[in-house]
Design an enzyme around this catalytic site. Structure first.
Site, short mmCIF file in Angstrom:
data_model
loop_
_atom_site.label_atom_id
_atom_site.label_comp_id
_atom_site.label_asym_id
_atom_site.label_seq_id
_atom_site.Cartn_x
_atom_site.Cartn_y
_atom_site.Cartn_z
N GLY A 47 0.78 -1.24 0.00
CA GLY A 47 0.00 0.00 0.00
C GLY A 47 0.80 1.28 0.00
O GLY A 47 0.38 2.28 -0.57
N GLU A 103 3.42 4.74 5.84
CA GLU A 103 2.24 3.90 5.65
C GLU A 103 1.24 4.59 4.74
O GLU A 103 1.19 5.82 4.68
CB GLU A 103 1.55 3.64 7.00
CG GLU A 103 2.22 2.58 7.84
CD GLU A 103 1.75 1.18 7.50
OE1 GLU A 103 1.32 0.92 6.35
OE2 GLU A 103 1.81 0.32 8.38
N ASP A 107 -5.55 1.64 10.17
CA ASP A 107 -6.92 1.44 10.65
C ASP A 107 -6.90 0.89 12.06
O ASP A 107 -6.95 1.64 13.01
CB ASP A 107 -7.80 0.65 9.67
CG ASP A 107 -7.07 -0.48 8.97
OD1 ASP A 107 -6.34 -1.23 9.64
OD2 ASP A 107 -7.25 -0.60 7.76
N LYS A 135 -7.79 5.97 10.04
CA LYS A 135 -9.21 5.79 10.40
C LYS A 135 -9.31 5.75 11.92
O LYS A 135 -9.21 4.68 12.51
CB LYS A 135 -9.75 4.48 9.82
CG LYS A 135 -9.89 4.45 8.31
CD LYS A 135 -10.50 3.12 7.90
CE LYS A 135 -10.72 3.04 6.41
NZ LYS A 135 -11.26 1.72 6.03
#
Length: 183
Positions: A47, A103, A107, A135
């Site tokens: 990611g 990153e 989450d 998040k």
């Protein structure tokens, strides 16, 4: 860019321009904080590829090195358990280095919490975290993050490194996925 059909995307949350602007601000903060120090960016695959590439190019810092880790966390379905396995370790010795973990998104924070303690045990001079997205509602571990691009709702998001079944990562924006794809 990307291969999304318009019907795949429910709503664009962050445009390419918003992401680029915020990334520039984050890079300026990193440049200021690491002035006069060698910096090692540690990207977490897959990611973080977009964030790592764009952040590193936005830095004015002359002495930036990059390395990559790939980790896999185990859990049921889409939930992380915090049990982590290293798939690709760093090639760089962290002893005495100033390390910035990069990153795409945080989450639950469980995998990152494990990663921080693993890397801290390798003797870096400093260890901080930069994430493009976070998040807050999904947090299960208290992780100290120095640089945060955007706080996002706890929804299913794709684009700018975020994927669904390895798709949509290359979209230049962040969007919610249409429910018909995953419900």
């Amino acid at each position: 860019m990307g291969s999304a059909q318009p019907s795949d995307i429910a709503k664009v949350l962050l445009t390419e321009e918003q992401i680029a602007t915020r990334l520039g601000e984050m890079a300026a903060d990193v440049d200021r904080d690491y002035q006069g120090r060698d910096l090692l960016l540690v990207g977490v695959l897959k990611g973080a590829v977009m964030v790592m590439a764009d952040l590193s190019r936005a830095l004015q810092h002359e002495t930036v090195a990059m390395d990559w880790m790939a980790v896999s966390s185990y859990g049921s379905g889409t939930r992380s358990s915090g049990v982590v396995r290293i798939l690709k370790d760093l090639d760089t010795d962290l002893e005495g280095r100033h390390v910035l973990i990069v990153e795409d998104i945080i989450d639950s924070g469980l995998t990152l919490s494990w990663l921080i303690s693993n890397l801290k045990s390798r003797g870096p001079a400093s260890l901080e975290v930069a994430t493009m997205f976070r998040k807050p509602e999904a947090a299960q571990a208290d992780v100290d993050v120095r640089y945060v691009g955007f706080d996002l709702p706890n929804e299913f998001l794709v684009g700018y490194g975020l994927d669904w079944a390895e798709k949509y990562r290359t979209l230049p924006y962040v969007a919610t996925l249409a429910p018909h794809l995953y419900s």
